[in-house]
Scaffold this motif. Structure first.
Motif, PDB file in Angstrom:
ATOM      1  N   LEU A  65       0.852  -1.193   0.000  1.00  7.63           N
ATOM      2  CA  LEU A  65       0.000   0.000   0.000  1.00  7.63           C
ATOM      3  C   LEU A  65       0.885   1.239   0.000  1.00  7.63           C
ATOM      4  O   LEU A  65       2.065   1.169   0.369  1.00  7.63           O
ATOM      5  CB  LEU A  65      -0.896   0.034   1.247  1.00  7.63           C
ATOM      6  N   PRO A  66       0.344   2.399  -0.363  1.00  7.37           N
ATOM      7  CA  PRO A  66       1.118   3.636  -0.182  1.00  7.37           C
ATOM      8  C   PRO A  66       1.366   3.890   1.301  1.00  7.37           C
ATOM      9  O   PRO A  66       0.575   3.491   2.166  1.00  7.37           O
ATOM     10  CB  PRO A  66       0.206   4.721  -0.767  1.00  7.37           C
ATOM     11  N   GLY A  67       2.469   4.570   1.604  1.00  6.29           N
ATOM     12  CA  GLY A  67       2.694   5.001   2.977  1.00  6.29           C
ATOM     13  C   GLY A  67       1.538   5.858   3.468  1.00  6.29           C
ATOM     14  O   GLY A  67       0.947   6.633   2.719  1.00  6.29           O
ATOM     15  N   PHE A  68       1.214   5.709   4.751  1.00  9.45           N
ATOM     16  CA  PHE A  68       0.067   6.420   5.314  1.00  9.45           C
ATOM     17  C   PHE A  68       0.445   7.863   5.666  1.00  9.45           C
ATOM     18  O   PHE A  68       1.577   8.137   6.084  1.00  9.45           O
ATOM     19  CB  PHE A  68      -0.451   5.709   6.563  1.00  9.45           C
ATOM     20  N   GLN A 131       5.220   5.547  13.117  1.00  6.33           N
ATOM     21  CA  GLN A 131       5.770   4.890  11.928  1.00  6.33           C
ATOM     22  C   GLN A 131       5.594   3.379  12.005  1.00  6.33           C
ATOM     23  O   GLN A 131       5.457   2.711  10.977  1.00  6.33           O
ATOM     24  CB  GLN A 131       7.225   5.286  11.707  1.00  6.33           C
ATOM     25  N   LYS A 132       5.563   2.812  13.199  1.00  6.01           N
ATOM     26  CA  LYS A 132       5.285   1.380  13.332  1.00  6.01           C
ATOM     27  C   LYS A 132       3.875   1.041  12.852  1.00  6.01           C
ATOM     28  O   LYS A 132       3.599  -0.101  12.476  1.00  6.01           O
ATOM     29  CB  LYS A 132       5.460   0.941  14.778  1.00  6.01           C
ATOM     30  N   GLN A 133       2.994   2.038  12.867  1.00  8.58           N
ATOM     31  CA  GLN A 133       1.617   1.849  12.414  1.00  8.58           C
ATOM     32  C   GLN A 133       1.444   2.244  10.947  1.00  8.58           C
ATOM     33  O   GLN A 133       0.323   2.349  10.464  1.00  8.58           O
ATOM     34  CB  GLN A 133       0.662   2.661  13.289  1.00  8.58           C
ATOM     35  N   GLY A 134       2.545   2.492  10.243  1.00  8.03           N
ATOM     36  CA  GLY A 134       2.479   2.742   8.807  1.00  8.03           C
ATOM     37  C   GLY A 134       2.544   4.195   8.392  1.00  8.03           C
ATOM     38  O   GLY A 134       2.501   4.491   7.188  1.00  8.03           O
ATOM     39  N   THR A 135       2.644   5.112   9.347  1.00  8.40           N
ATOM     40  CA  THR A 135       2.687   6.531   9.004  1.00  8.40           C
ATOM     41  C   THR A 135       4.065   6.893   8.455  1.00  8.40           C
ATOM     42  O   THR A 135       5.080   6.665   9.108  1.00  8.40           O
ATOM     43  CB  THR A 135       2.370   7.398  10.230  1.00  8.40           C
ATOM     44  N   THR A 136       4.087   7.466   7.262  1.00 11.40           N
ATOM     45  CA  THR A 136       5.345   7.904   6.648  1.00 11.40           C
ATOM     46  C   THR A 136       5.426   9.418   6.475  1.00 11.40           C
ATOM     47  O   THR A 136       6.497   9.949   6.202  1.00 11.40           O
ATOM     48  CB  THR A 136       5.556   7.210   5.283  1.00 11.40           C
ATOM     49  N   THR A 137       4.288  10.098   6.617  1.00 10.60           N
ATOM     50  CA  THR A 137       4.246  11.568   6.636  1.00 10.60           C
ATOM     51  C   THR A 137       3.259  11.981   7.720  1.00 10.60           C
ATOM     52  O   THR A 137       2.146  11.441   7.785  1.00 10.60           O
ATOM     53  CB  THR A 137       3.809  12.146   5.282  1.00 10.60           C
ATOM     54  N   MET A 138       3.649  12.943   8.541  1.00 11.13           N
ATOM     55  CA  MET A 138       2.841  13.291   9.713  1.00 11.13           C
ATOM     56  C   MET A 138       2.818  14.803   9.901  1.00 11.13           C
ATOM     57  O   MET A 138       3.873  15.436  10.009  1.00 11.13           O
ATOM     58  CB  MET A 138       3.444  12.606  10.947  1.00 11.13           C
ATOM     59  N   GLU A 139       1.649  15.367   9.891  1.00 11.41           N
ATOM     60  CA  GLU A 139       1.469  16.778  10.236  1.00 11.41           C
ATOM     61  C   GLU A 139       1.517  16.902  11.757  1.00 11.41           C
ATOM     62  O   GLU A 139       0.964  16.075  12.474  1.00 11.41           O
ATOM     63  CB  GLU A 139       0.124  17.278   9.699  1.00 11.41           C
ATOM     64  N   VAL A 140       2.204  17.950  12.240  1.00 13.73           N
ATOM     65  CA  VAL A 140       2.266  18.214  13.681  1.00 13.73           C
ATOM     66  C   VAL A 140       2.017  19.703  13.898  1.00 13.73           C
ATOM     67  O   VAL A 140       2.664  20.551  13.289  1.00 13.73           O
ATOM     68  CB  VAL A 140       3.631  17.811  14.276  1.00 13.73           C
ATOM     69  N   LYS A 141       1.096  20.007  14.812  1.00 15.79           N
ATOM     70  CA  LYS A 141       0.730  21.386  15.097  1.00 15.79           C
ATOM     71  C   LYS A 141       1.457  21.909  16.338  1.00 15.79           C
ATOM     72  O   LYS A 141       1.813  21.139  17.237  1.00 15.79           O
ATOM     73  CB  LYS A 141      -0.777  21.485  15.359  1.00 15.79           C
TER      74      LYS A 141
END
Length: 405
Positions: A65-68, A131-141
């Motif tokens: 799948l694509p990275g989440f 990232q262990k849950q598949g997140t490869t890009t993450m927005e942080v506020k």
């Protein structure tokens, strides 16, 4: 790197679409491979003979799948709010906790007292879990500082963190009214002090916020204040992407469309007029199933949004109120509680989430020329990422061609 002979490759798109809509085709390839070079996807399909010289990862009986993409988080925080979880179970509302000095204000106190090093250690731990849950890009506020010094401290921490995934910065100084101020005073502080300081440090390259967020809500930042703050953000190059229509109906979606916002999050009280405005301007509606579930909120009108042509994304809303970093669980909750179809949920954490971060040209689908960000499942079909709730069958996570999990 060649990820070879996967049972399924779920491309999401093959035509460089920006969004996917209702009941989308996932563009699934069977018994196919993906080649990645210098971090970029260079080929997809029956290609193994062409890339014998590449390092090969055998993906037989696996699904790619694509990275989440997690397009809405508050992961730069400090302090423990587990006691509030118990209070909510006993019937105390989110607003009541807020009025008692808990909620956001509790976190603000701890963030203001924390050093950049302490915040960086906390954020680093959360990123590794995501990232262990598949997140490869993450927005942080930001948003737990509520003054210039502490908001900038958060943005510096996000900007400077060394990690395996991409972090995207959002300035959210209008997350709550600081203690001792009213809405007008808080708005003036943001307009006169915080945003000019953000611009100064952004111009120097010390921070790099791309978006501006406001908690647009009755009794907090209402429509006029929200409009002033978002416009001020736009004046220094920030893109509006804000909280709206969560606890009360204010017609903030129409405001967001008028301001050319890229996304609006929550949307439990979204009106038909708001849906129409968002569809016309292609504003991404970011649905947050964990917060909806934890706070027992009314259902956002997801089916109406999809039927009207609103691009819909999902995000974890990770924060001390919704302590969940798992986009697979987020998808499960969306399907079980909010009438998402599984294919819609997957598009909502990949291509549409990428669009909410202005990155659908670079990530969110498995297409030649995009980043080599992948999630590989040890499962017979891609649906298992949603079906196996709470224990996702992720085998590897790949960021720009490098295995990070």
């Amino acid at each position: 790197m060649l990820f070879s002979k996967a049972k399924q490759i779920v491309c999401i798109s093959q035509t460089r679409e920006k969004f996917k809509f209702q009941n989308p085709d996932l563009c699934i390839l069977e018994n196919a491979s993906v080649a990645i070079e210098n971090g970029i996807i260079i080929d997809i399909g029956d290609i193994d003979e062409k890339y014998k010289q590449f390092q090969i990862v055998d993906c037989q009986n696996k699904c790619i799948l694509p990275g989440f993409v997690d397009c809405h988080t508050h992961a730069c925080n400090a302090g423990d709010r587990s006691k509030e979880f118990v209070m909510k179970l006993e019937g105390v509302s989110y607003i009541q906790i807020h009025q008692m000095g808990g909620g956001i204000q509790h976190t603000v106190k701890h963030v203001q007292q924390s050093s950049e090093e302490e915040l960086s250690q906390i954020l680093s731990g959360y990123v590794k879990r995501a990232q262990k849950q598949g997140t490869t890009t993450m927005e942080v506020k930001s948003g737990y500082g509520l003054n210039s010094e502490s908001e900038i401290k958060q943005l510096r921490v996000i900007n400077n963190l060394k990690c395996d995934i991409d972090l995207v910065q959002t300035y959210c100084g209008a997350h709550s009214i600081p203690i001792g101020m009213n809405e007008q005073q808080a708005t003036e502080d943001i307009l006169m002090n915080q945003i000019p300081k953000i611009k100064e440090l952004k111009d120097k390259g010390e921070i790099n916020p791309e978006f501006i967020d406001v908690f647009c809500e009755k009794g907090i930042f209402e429509l006029e204040s929200t409009k002033q703050i978002l416009r001020a953000g736009q004046s220094i190059g920030l893109i509006p992407s804000f909280h709206g229509e969560e606890l009360n109906h204010l017609e903030s979606a129409t405001l967001g469309a008028d301001l050319n916002s890229i996304a609006i999050s929550h949307l439990e009280f979204l009106s038909d007029d708001g849906i129409k405005a968002m569809a016309q301007k292609q504003v991404v509606g970011v649905i947050l199933p964990t917060t909806h579930f934890i706070l027992k909120l009314r259902n956002p009108p997801v089916r109406k949004m999809l039927e009207a042509g609103v691009p819909v994304a999902l995000a974890s809303d990770f924060c001390p109120n919704a302590h969940c970093l798992s986009l697979p669980l987020t998808m499960s909750l969306a399907c079980l509680n909010l009438q998402f179809k599984p294919n819609e949920a997957l598009c909502a954490i990949t291509l549409n989430a990428a669009a909410a971060l202005n990155r659908s040209d670079k990530i969110g689908s498995i297409e030649i020329g995009k980043k080599g960000d992948l999630v590989i499942l040890d499962a017979p079909s891609w649906e298992h990422i949603i079906y196996q709730m709470g224990d996702s069958p992720i085998w590897h996570v790949v960021k720009e061609g490098r295995i990070i999990v």
